[in-house]
Design a protein around this motif. Structure first.
Motif, PDB file in Angstrom:
ATOM      1  N   TYR A 154     104.477 -19.158 -11.882  1.00  0.00           N
ATOM      2  CA  TYR A 154     103.141 -18.562 -11.889  1.00  0.00           C
ATOM      3  C   TYR A 154     102.290 -19.155 -13.011  1.00  0.00           C
ATOM      4  O   TYR A 154     101.083 -19.370 -12.862  1.00  0.00           O
ATOM      5  N   GLY A 155     102.918 -19.387 -14.170  1.00  0.00           N
ATOM      6  CA  GLY A 155     102.170 -19.968 -15.279  1.00  0.00           C
ATOM      7  C   GLY A 155     101.660 -21.358 -14.962  1.00  0.00           C
ATOM      8  O   GLY A 155     100.504 -21.689 -15.266  1.00  0.00           O
ATOM      9  N   PHE A 156     102.523 -22.194 -14.363  1.00  0.00           N
ATOM     10  CA  PHE A 156     102.074 -23.526 -13.948  1.00  0.00           C
ATOM     11  C   PHE A 156     100.951 -23.423 -12.919  1.00  0.00           C
ATOM     12  O   PHE A 156      99.960 -24.165 -12.985  1.00  0.00           O
ATOM     13  N   PHE A 157     101.102 -22.514 -11.972  1.00  0.00           N
ATOM     14  CA  PHE A 157     100.069 -22.329 -10.957  1.00  0.00           C
ATOM     15  C   PHE A 157      98.752 -21.903 -11.592  1.00  0.00           C
ATOM     16  O   PHE A 157      97.675 -22.391 -11.213  1.00  0.00           O
ATOM     17  N   ALA A 158      98.835 -21.014 -12.584  1.00  0.00           N
ATOM     18  CA  ALA A 158      97.617 -20.559 -13.252  1.00  0.00           C
ATOM     19  C   ALA A 158      96.977 -21.673 -14.065  1.00  0.00           C
ATOM     20  O   ALA A 158      95.749 -21.843 -14.053  1.00  0.00           O
ATOM     21  N   ALA A 159      97.816 -22.443 -14.788  1.00  0.00           N
ATOM     22  CA  ALA A 159      97.263 -23.467 -15.676  1.00  0.00           C
ATOM     23  C   ALA A 159      96.730 -24.678 -14.915  1.00  0.00           C
ATOM     24  O   ALA A 159      95.712 -25.264 -15.307  1.00  0.00           O
ATOM     25  N   LEU A 160      97.407 -25.062 -13.830  1.00  0.00           N
ATOM     26  CA  LEU A 160      97.049 -26.302 -13.142  1.00  0.00           C
ATOM     27  C   LEU A 160      96.109 -26.098 -11.954  1.00  0.00           C
ATOM     28  O   LEU A 160      95.450 -27.057 -11.540  1.00  0.00           O
ATOM     29  N   THR A 161      96.077 -24.895 -11.415  1.00  0.00           N
ATOM     30  CA  THR A 161      95.273 -24.674 -10.210  1.00  0.00           C
ATOM     31  C   THR A 161      94.177 -23.639 -10.423  1.00  0.00           C
ATOM     32  O   THR A 161      92.993 -23.912 -10.211  1.00  0.00           O
ATOM     33  N   VAL A 162      94.576 -22.430 -10.831  1.00  0.00           N
ATOM     34  CA  VAL A 162      93.611 -21.335 -10.901  1.00  0.00           C
ATOM     35  C   VAL A 162      92.626 -21.531 -12.045  1.00  0.00           C
ATOM     36  O   VAL A 162      91.411 -21.360 -11.859  1.00  0.00           O
ATOM     37  N   ALA A 163      93.131 -21.870 -13.241  1.00  0.00           N
ATOM     38  CA  ALA A 163      92.228 -22.021 -14.386  1.00  0.00           C
ATOM     39  C   ALA A 163      91.184 -23.119 -14.163  1.00  0.00           C
ATOM     40  O   ALA A 163      89.987 -22.886 -14.412  1.00  0.00           O
ATOM     41  N   PRO A 164      91.555 -24.323 -13.690  1.00  0.00           N
ATOM     42  CA  PRO A 164      90.496 -25.312 -13.393  1.00  0.00           C
ATOM     43  C   PRO A 164      89.540 -24.851 -12.299  1.00  0.00           C
ATOM     44  O   PRO A 164      88.338 -25.124 -12.373  1.00  0.00           O
ATOM     45  N   PHE A 165      90.047 -24.150 -11.288  1.00  0.00           N
ATOM     46  CA  PHE A 165      89.166 -23.659 -10.234  1.00  0.00           C
ATOM     47  C   PHE A 165      88.162 -22.651 -10.782  1.00  0.00           C
ATOM     48  O   PHE A 165      86.963 -22.705 -10.455  1.00  0.00           O
ATOM     49  N   VAL A 166      88.632 -21.726 -11.619  1.00  0.00           N
ATOM     50  CA  VAL A 166      87.720 -20.735 -12.209  1.00  0.00           C
ATOM     51  C   VAL A 166      86.698 -21.420 -13.107  1.00  0.00           C
ATOM     52  O   VAL A 166      85.497 -21.087 -13.086  1.00  0.00           O
ATOM     53  N   ARG A 167      87.146 -22.399 -13.890  1.00  0.00           N
ATOM     54  CA  ARG A 167      86.226 -23.103 -14.779  1.00  0.00           C
ATOM     55  C   ARG A 167      85.179 -23.877 -13.979  1.00  0.00           C
ATOM     56  O   ARG A 167      83.979 -23.812 -14.276  1.00  0.00           O
ATOM     57  N   ASP A 168      85.594 -24.586 -12.939  1.00  0.00           N
ATOM     58  CA  ASP A 168      84.645 -25.358 -12.135  1.00  0.00           C
ATOM     59  C   ASP A 168      83.714 -24.441 -11.345  1.00  0.00           C
ATOM     60  O   ASP A 168      82.518 -24.735 -11.200  1.00  0.00           O
ATOM     61  N   ALA A 169      84.258 -23.330 -10.824  1.00  0.00           N
ATOM     62  CA  ALA A 169      83.406 -22.401 -10.091  1.00  0.00           C
ATOM     63  C   ALA A 169      82.369 -21.773 -11.004  1.00  0.00           C
ATOM     64  O   ALA A 169      81.201 -21.602 -10.621  1.00  0.00           O
TER      65      ALA A 169
END
Length: 462
Positions: A286-301
């Motif tokens: 979950y941490g990898f998923f959050a750091a590599l996928t969700v966090a960049p998506f939230v930042r770009d959105a």
């Protein structure tokens, strides 16, 4: 002989004692007309012999292990030169540890001075004697106990009563382990926290607005005086937990209602196991998923609509943590809803209520105590999560309610403070225990509130 092999031998001999008592009871029952003439079943006589054989042997083994290190240490220290014996306890312990490492072959004999030769030889002799005498003593005590137990296998002795008393004692000890462990944890945390509060004022810790637990190593070092205000940590913990529960509670509860009340058996058999797979995924994933996928998506959105979103934000950690907690809420709520008596549903339908009205006004209120318990478990899971926060929210202790900023949590800081070689005599390290104590108080308060809610609604519906 190593300890594990000795333990297996003791267990095997205890099984042998059981079968001896079992067969012996059959032998004495045959002249009397069968086992129905005995005051207890043969299994009780077998357990009686096994207890008489096993318990004394385990007691001897436990006492030996408790006193072995102390006695050997004193005997080894007595062989050291007087100048070494006069050293402080810390330095003397280091010398003894080096001698023990040499005796075990972990380090070379050149690591200790030649004048420690007598102590090293004494230690090797004691270790060799222990490997011989401990198995012999344990087996001897086991055999003697088994023979004493064999004398009780007779028609006039009621074996069931002592066996049941022994199992009651065993069950009591097992049930006491949780209480004793909890008490030990609490007292150790309180003790270390009091040491911390003797160095840092409790008012600064409770109401401080800055967290920077850096202590100056030298007197002339600047910028490392240390700030131990816990409010930024608890604010970050509550913020991420709130975001996670905002996602987990509605989604988990609604999915539980659908699976319990609307889905057919075939669909439920597919969806519920698939949903519970989320609970088996390691948190580091979950941490990898959050750091590599969700966090960049939230930042770009956020950047797409003109918002300044940190690359490590509380929102990203909260979103992923909420997804992780959904199975806890869903599974427990589903079990509680299914446990509501069918008579309540039938009565509601008989009064003309629709299915949705029955769910809202009958099933959910009746299942509310269990749902509250599931939500409490989910909250505790969210508060204690570490890996997702480390990888997605960062280590910045910011006092903010903005989910787009980087924050940290109490558990992350506890891990950070205790990682590596630490000396437990500085406020930086002891601060971890103070944080743990405050976290314990918060969790206890949540348990008390949930218990009050559960009791209130349980009195209403039972």
């Amino acid at each position: 002989m190593d300890l594990s092999t000795l333990f297996l031998i003791i267990i095997a001999l205890a099984f042998g004692a059981y079968f001896l008592g079992f067969s012996r009871s059959y032998q004495i029952a045959r002249p009397l007309g069968g086992i129905s003439k005995l005051p207890a079943l043969p299994t009780y006589y077998g357990f009686l012999m096994a207890i008489w054989a096993l318990v004394p042997a385990l007691l001897v083994l436990a006492i030996w292990l408790l006193l072995d290190d102390i006695i050997i240490r004193n005997l080894v220290v007595a062989e050291l030169p007087q100048a070494v014996q006069a050293l402080s306890s810390e330095k003397l312990s280091l010398v003894v540890n080096n001698i023990q490492n040499v005796a075990s072959g972990a380090i070379s004999a050149d690591a200790v001075p030649a004048e420690y030769g007598l102590a090293l030889e004494k230690l090797q002799q004691l270790n060799a004697s222990g490997r011989i005498y401990l198995p012999l003593l344990s087996v001897l005590v086991l055999v003697i106990g088994g023979l004493l137990g064999l004398r009780l296998v007779r028609p006039s002795f009621h074996a069931r009563l002592p066996v049941e008393k022994a199992f009651n004692v065993l069950l009591f000890l097992c049930s006491s382990i949780a209480i004793i462990t909890t008490a030990g944890i609490v007292f150790s945390v309180i003790f270390e926290s009091m040491r911390f509060f003797s160095m840092v004022p409790i008012s600064e810790f409770l109401f401080g607005l800055e967290w920077s637990p850096q202590i100056a190593i030298r007197a002339d070092q600047a910028g490392a005086s240390g700030s131990f205000g816990m409010l930024p940590l608890f604010a970050g913990t509550m913020l991420i937990s709130f975001l996670a529960m905002t996602i987990a509670v509605p989604v988990g509860l609604m999915s539980a209602i659908y699976l319990a009340e609307y889905a057919d058996r075939r669909l439920r058999g597919i969806v519920k196991p698939a949903l519970e797979i989320l609970a088996g995924i390691p948190t580091v994933v979950y941490g990898f998923f959050a750091a590599l996928t969700v966090a960049p998506f939230v930042r770009d959105a956020g950047a797409g609509i003109g918002l300044d979103v940190s690359s490590e934000s509380a929102l990203a950690a909260g979103l992923v943590m909420g997804i992780m907690i959904i199975p806890f809420v869903s599974s427990l709520s589903d079990d509680v809803i299914n446990a509501v008596p069918q008579s309540l549903r039938d009565g509601s339908f008989g009064l003309g209520a629709t299915k949705s009205e029955t769910i809202r006004q009958v099933i959910i209120p009746a299942a509310l105590p269990g749902i509250v318990g599931g939500v409490l478990l989910a909250v505790s899971r969210a508060i204690g999560e570490t890996m997702i926060v480390v990888m997605a929210a960062g280590l910045a202790a910011n006092l903010t309610a903005n989910p787009l900023d980087a924050v940290t949590t109490v558990t992350v800081q506890i891990v950070t403070l205790l990682v590596g070689d630490q000396e437990f005599d500085s406020p930086k390290t002891l601060a971890a225990f103070a944080l743990g104590l405050m976290l314990f108080v918060v969790t206890l308060s949540l348990n008390f509130i949930a218990l009050h809610v559960v009791r209130k609604y349980r009195e209403q519906y039972e």
